[in-house]
Design a protein around this motif. Sequence first.
Motif, PDB file in Angstrom:
ATOM      1  N   GLY A   1      -5.286  10.591  -2.879  1.00  0.00           N
ATOM      2  CA  GLY A   1      -6.432  11.140  -2.167  1.00  0.00           C
ATOM      3  C   GLY A   1      -7.686  11.205  -3.007  1.00  0.00           C
ATOM      4  O   GLY A   1      -8.751  11.511  -2.487  1.00  0.00           O
ATOM      5  N   ALA A   2      -7.584  10.933  -4.307  1.00  0.00           N
ATOM      6  CA  ALA A   2      -8.766  10.952  -5.181  1.00  0.00           C
ATOM      7  C   ALA A   2      -8.414  10.275  -6.489  1.00  0.00           C
ATOM      8  O   ALA A   2      -7.246  10.149  -6.850  1.00  0.00           O
ATOM      9  CB  ALA A   2      -9.232  12.388  -5.438  1.00  0.00           C
ATOM     10  N   ASN A   3      -9.448   9.832  -7.191  1.00  0.00           N
ATOM     11  CA  ASN A   3      -9.259   9.275  -8.522  1.00  0.00           C
ATOM     12  C   ASN A   3      -9.354  10.423  -9.524  1.00  0.00           C
ATOM     13  O   ASN A   3     -10.447  10.878  -9.860  1.00  0.00           O
ATOM     14  CB  ASN A   3     -10.329   8.228  -8.819  1.00  0.00           C
TER      15      ASN A   3
ATOM     16  N   PRO B   1     -11.508   3.411  -2.935  1.00  0.00           N
ATOM     17  CA  PRO B   1     -10.272   2.740  -2.513  1.00  0.00           C
ATOM     18  C   PRO B   1      -9.724   3.181  -1.163  1.00  0.00           C
ATOM     19  O   PRO B   1      -8.824   2.529  -0.636  1.00  0.00           O
ATOM     20  CB  PRO B   1      -9.291   3.087  -3.642  1.00  0.00           C
ATOM     21  N   LEU B   2     -10.235   4.260  -0.588  1.00  0.00           N
ATOM     22  CA  LEU B   2      -9.714   4.728   0.694  1.00  0.00           C
ATOM     23  C   LEU B   2     -10.728   4.575   1.831  1.00  0.00           C
ATOM     24  O   LEU B   2     -10.447   4.948   2.969  1.00  0.00           O
ATOM     25  CB  LEU B   2      -9.291   6.203   0.586  1.00  0.00           C
TER      26      LEU B   2
ATOM     27  N   GLN C   1      -5.464  -0.534  -7.466  1.00  0.00           N
ATOM     28  CA  GLN C   1      -5.467   0.712  -8.233  1.00  0.00           C
ATOM     29  C   GLN C   1      -4.298   0.747  -9.220  1.00  0.00           C
ATOM     30  O   GLN C   1      -4.442   1.208 -10.355  1.00  0.00           O
ATOM     31  CB  GLN C   1      -5.385   1.916  -7.282  1.00  0.00           C
ATOM     32  N   VAL C   2      -3.147   0.276  -8.786  1.00  0.00           N
ATOM     33  CA  VAL C   2      -1.984   0.237  -9.677  1.00  0.00           C
ATOM     34  C   VAL C   2      -2.276  -0.652 -10.885  1.00  0.00           C
ATOM     35  O   VAL C   2      -1.915  -0.320 -12.031  1.00  0.00           O
ATOM     36  CB  VAL C   2      -0.737  -0.263  -8.914  1.00  0.00           C
ATOM     37  N   ALA C   3      -2.948  -1.776 -10.642  1.00  0.00           N
ATOM     38  CA  ALA C   3      -3.313  -2.660 -11.750  1.00  0.00           C
ATOM     39  C   ALA C   3      -4.243  -1.947 -12.725  1.00  0.00           C
ATOM     40  O   ALA C   3      -4.106  -2.080 -13.954  1.00  0.00           O
ATOM     41  CB  ALA C   3      -3.973  -3.924 -11.203  1.00  0.00           C
ATOM     42  N   ASN C   4      -5.180  -1.169 -12.178  1.00  0.00           N
ATOM     43  CA  ASN C   4      -6.083  -0.404 -13.047  1.00  0.00           C
ATOM     44  C   ASN C   4      -5.312   0.629 -13.852  1.00  0.00           C
ATOM     45  O   ASN C   4      -5.594   0.856 -15.040  1.00  0.00           O
ATOM     46  CB  ASN C   4      -7.161   0.287 -12.214  1.00  0.00           C
TER      47      ASN C   4
ATOM     48  N   TYR D   1      -1.928   5.971  -7.366  1.00  0.00           N
ATOM     49  CA  TYR D   1      -0.590   5.401  -7.262  1.00  0.00           C
ATOM     50  C   TYR D   1      -0.469   4.647  -5.932  1.00  0.00           C
ATOM     51  O   TYR D   1      -1.259   4.834  -5.014  1.00  0.00           O
ATOM     52  CB  TYR D   1       0.469   6.508  -7.288  1.00  0.00           C
ATOM     53  N   TYR D   2       0.563   3.830  -5.839  1.00  0.00           N
ATOM     54  CA  TYR D   2       0.865   3.163  -4.574  1.00  0.00           C
ATOM     55  C   TYR D   2       1.716   4.115  -3.735  1.00  0.00           C
ATOM     56  O   TYR D   2       2.804   4.520  -4.139  1.00  0.00           O
ATOM     57  CB  TYR D   2       1.630   1.857  -4.820  1.00  0.00           C
ATOM     58  N   ASP D   3       1.220   4.487  -2.557  1.00  0.00           N
ATOM     59  CA  ASP D   3       1.920   5.420  -1.676  1.00  0.00           C
ATOM     60  C   ASP D   3       2.486   4.641  -0.489  1.00  0.00           C
ATOM     61  O   ASP D   3       1.803   4.387   0.504  1.00  0.00           O
ATOM     62  CB  ASP D   3       0.958   6.510  -1.201  1.00  0.00           C
TER      63      ASP D   3
END
Length: 514
Positions: free
Chosen positions: A227-229, A408-409, A452-455, A465-467
């Motif tokens: 939900g947030a970075n 990302p969202l 994001q996972v790559a980052n 994370y990947y959800d």
Amino acid sequence: MTNDLLTPDQDDNKLTTERREKLSGLRAQAKAAGQAVFPNDFKPLHHAADLQQQYAALETEALEAQAVAVVVAGRMMLKRIMGKASFATLQDGSFGAAGSTDHGRIQLFVSREALGEEAYDAFKRSDLGDILGASGLLFKTRTGELSVKVTSLRLLTKSLRPLPDKFHGMADQEQKYRQRYVDLIADEQARLRFVARSKTVSAIRAFMVDNAFLEVETPMLHPIPGGANAKPFVTHHNALDQQMFLRIAPELYLKRLIVGGFERVFEINRSFRNEGISVRHNPEFTMMEFYAAYWNHHDLMDFTEQLLRHAAVAATGSAQISYAGKPVALNEPFARLSVRDSLVKFAGLSEAEAVDAAVLHARLRAQGEEPPAHWGLSALQFGLFEAVVEAQLWQPTFIIDYPVEVSPLARASDADPSITERFELFITGREFGNGFSELNDAEDQAARFQSQVANKDAGDEEAMYYDADFIRALEYGMPPTGGCGVGLDRLVMLLTDSPSIRDVILFPALRRES
């Protein structure tokens, strides 16, 4: 309780020692009389602020003619011994109208004639900070101060520690945060600040309900932070034998509810981020997030503007407020600027320079920032915005058209896929809200999570994370939706003219006492 629980200053402080000796004597007297030294059978029937509001304006004769009998209780804040008659000031938990100076205080007139020798002597031995219960008749002193002519007085709680100096209060700011209970006793402004906080939250909740939003509660412990970075707090659940995270935002659960058929939801609650502490940041903080089906980011901005204006009026009486000595016009339409346009207006760039990657690189380096090699034009614009523009946005301003890389969202713009339908609200150079048209394309969202996972694999601790369950929820279909989060601590800072977030959190995070 044993003496092992006493702190050294309790033993060493002379005044505290004297008060403990008084309490020891009171215990002996109470035991001999078969009474409680800390009674709990006294019931105050009146509050100081209500009495001030109702009777303070009456003339002396009119007040005496009414023979108003009152029963009050509170902490003794002032005491003046004057032979056979004395005065004391009680402070209770009531508050007068906005602008009033009599919040929760009323004067007692205590005389040997009315109480008798023994009770009057007991009063003279009482200390500032003691909690008293008093009965009597209202009257006006020669100076016109509303007072209680006491006919009965009881000690309800003995205070063992002296209060701060009545003129200077608590001088140590950290001590005010660490011992908030003393701060609230000694500083009327501190109490009023938290009353304003309560009014703000209550007004926001009522506004949301009046606009057909359903209040919900979602988990604080998450199996996957999202939900947030931000960097989460990590814990372990023993029974499930799995790692858990204190939530950094409720967003993904609230959007699951939109998938489930609730069209408007909101939540007011705590979120947690394992990051630095500053005048703007506390590791646990209060925010409100709300989501509405069939809204876009324009609808959200309109609504958020109305929401903040409503909260300001409820907390302060006006949407024209002042912060740090400068006006803030919540009553006027909030400005709306794209990230690019803000660079032209506040960073001194021309239209051409604002879309020139080389120029943006150079300006960022001049600010001591080294942009990552993978940043595209939109990310460079956003980086320079954060470095140069953000602090200049004093009046309420929505910044829009954020780059996909930092959103990302959020739903990408149909007109320009490099930017999103996202906004952030800035006031007094600080972010107060973040909202966007939600990404409801499950495949696009999955790809963004993968990025994001790559980052994260590359060392970004704040990347998401990947959800997989959230992706599964989106695969069932989420209607077009808008969502926004508003930081309530910062909003209360603004409405109470408070320089630090610690001033508006009752018990802020502090380093453990040595």
